[in-house]
Design a protein around this motif. Structure first.
Motif, short mmCIF file in Angstrom:
data_model
loop_
_atom_site.label_atom_id
_atom_site.label_comp_id
_atom_site.label_asym_id
_atom_site.label_seq_id
_atom_site.Cartn_x
_atom_site.Cartn_y
_atom_site.Cartn_z
N HIS A 32 0.82 -1.21 0.00
CA HIS A 32 0.00 0.00 0.00
C HIS A 32 0.85 1.26 0.00
O HIS A 32 0.45 2.28 0.54
N HIS A 53 -1.87 3.98 -4.64
CA HIS A 53 -2.35 3.29 -3.45
C HIS A 53 -3.62 2.46 -3.70
O HIS A 53 -3.67 1.27 -3.33
N PRO A 54 -4.66 3.02 -4.32
CA PRO A 54 -5.86 2.20 -4.55
C PRO A 54 -5.65 1.07 -5.54
O PRO A 54 -6.46 0.14 -5.60
N HIS A 60 -8.59 -2.77 -1.94
CA HIS A 60 -9.17 -1.49 -2.36
C HIS A 60 -9.63 -1.55 -3.81
O HIS A 60 -10.74 -1.12 -4.15
N THR A 92 -9.76 9.45 5.41
CA THR A 92 -8.37 9.87 5.48
C THR A 92 -8.21 11.01 6.48
O THR A 92 -7.26 11.04 7.27
N TYR A 145 -5.94 4.51 3.61
CA TYR A 145 -5.10 5.27 2.68
C TYR A 145 -4.18 6.24 3.42
O TYR A 145 -3.07 6.54 2.96
N PHE A 164 -5.54 9.93 -5.23
CA PHE A 164 -6.38 8.75 -4.97
C PHE A 164 -7.85 9.02 -5.23
O PHE A 164 -8.62 8.10 -5.52
#
Length: 211
Positions: A32, A53-54, A60, A92, A145, A164
């Protein structure tokens, strides 16, 4: 063998994909974080990390695809994934503010399993229900995240959020478009996708419970 609308569906693929999800969760390459654990130092690093990240988080990504697929044909088909994306920003923010969100990993994995099963069952769910549960899931995903950006400066942080948000909504809309275009042409497309997504979610759910 399981039956879905009179058709046999092999559970072997679900088990294999679930095991793959568990294995990937242990791999540093899928930790991640786009920069191997180092915090982004500039706006472009923040943006790239946000984009990555996603996508490198299989749990995710599976949910983003699921919410796009399940939104197809809904009156609120653009609003449902948007609700998830905005809620992810809120999640987040909760993490950055130092607030606790209990059972984060269970919430993420459970959301993947739930939306995967909804695709398998192919039942029409009201748009406001999908928006509600999608937004709730967004809080958990967004909270996770934040782990890749806590401690970074404001500029990388802002661009991380932009990154993101853009990639999640883009992938969800792409999945939605595929479902609406190919759904009537490829028999059982969303159901098969649902089985795959359920298998991925089951793998992460097992890991969250055992771990």
């Amino acid at each position: 063998m399981a039956y879905v609308s009179g058709k046999r569906v092999s559970r072997n693929w679900v088990a294999v994909l679930g095991a793959l999800a568990v294995w990937l969760s242990f791999s540093p390459a899928f930790a991640h974080h786009a920069f191997g654990g180092e915090l982004p130092q500039s706006w472009w690093q923040g943006f790239l990390s946000g984009l990555a990240h996603p996508l490198i988080g299989l749990d995710h990504l599976a949910f983003i695809v699921a919410i796009g697929l399940i939104s197809a044909g809904q009156n609120w088909r653009y609003g449902i994934p948007l609700g998830f994306v905005l809620a992810a920003l809120g999640g987040t923010g909760l993490h950055i503010a130092g607030l606790d969100l209990w059972l984060m990993e269970l919430g993420i994995a459970g959301s993947v399993v739930l939306f995967g099963l909804l695709l398998v069952l192919a039942r029409q769910v009201k748009g406001w229900v999908l928006l509600l549960f999608g937004s709730l899931a967004g809080l958990f995903h967004g909270y996770a995240y934040a782990e890749a950006i806590i401690g970074a400066g404001w500029m990388p942080l802002v661009w991380y959020l932009i990154g993101f948000t853009v990639i999640q909504y883009g992938v969800a809309l792409l999945s939605l478009g595929v479902a609406e275009y190919l759904g009537s042409r490829v028999s059982g497309l969303t159901r098969w996708a649902g089985w795959i997504i359920t298998g991925v979610g089951a793998g992460f759910l097992t890991l969250a419970v055992v771990g």
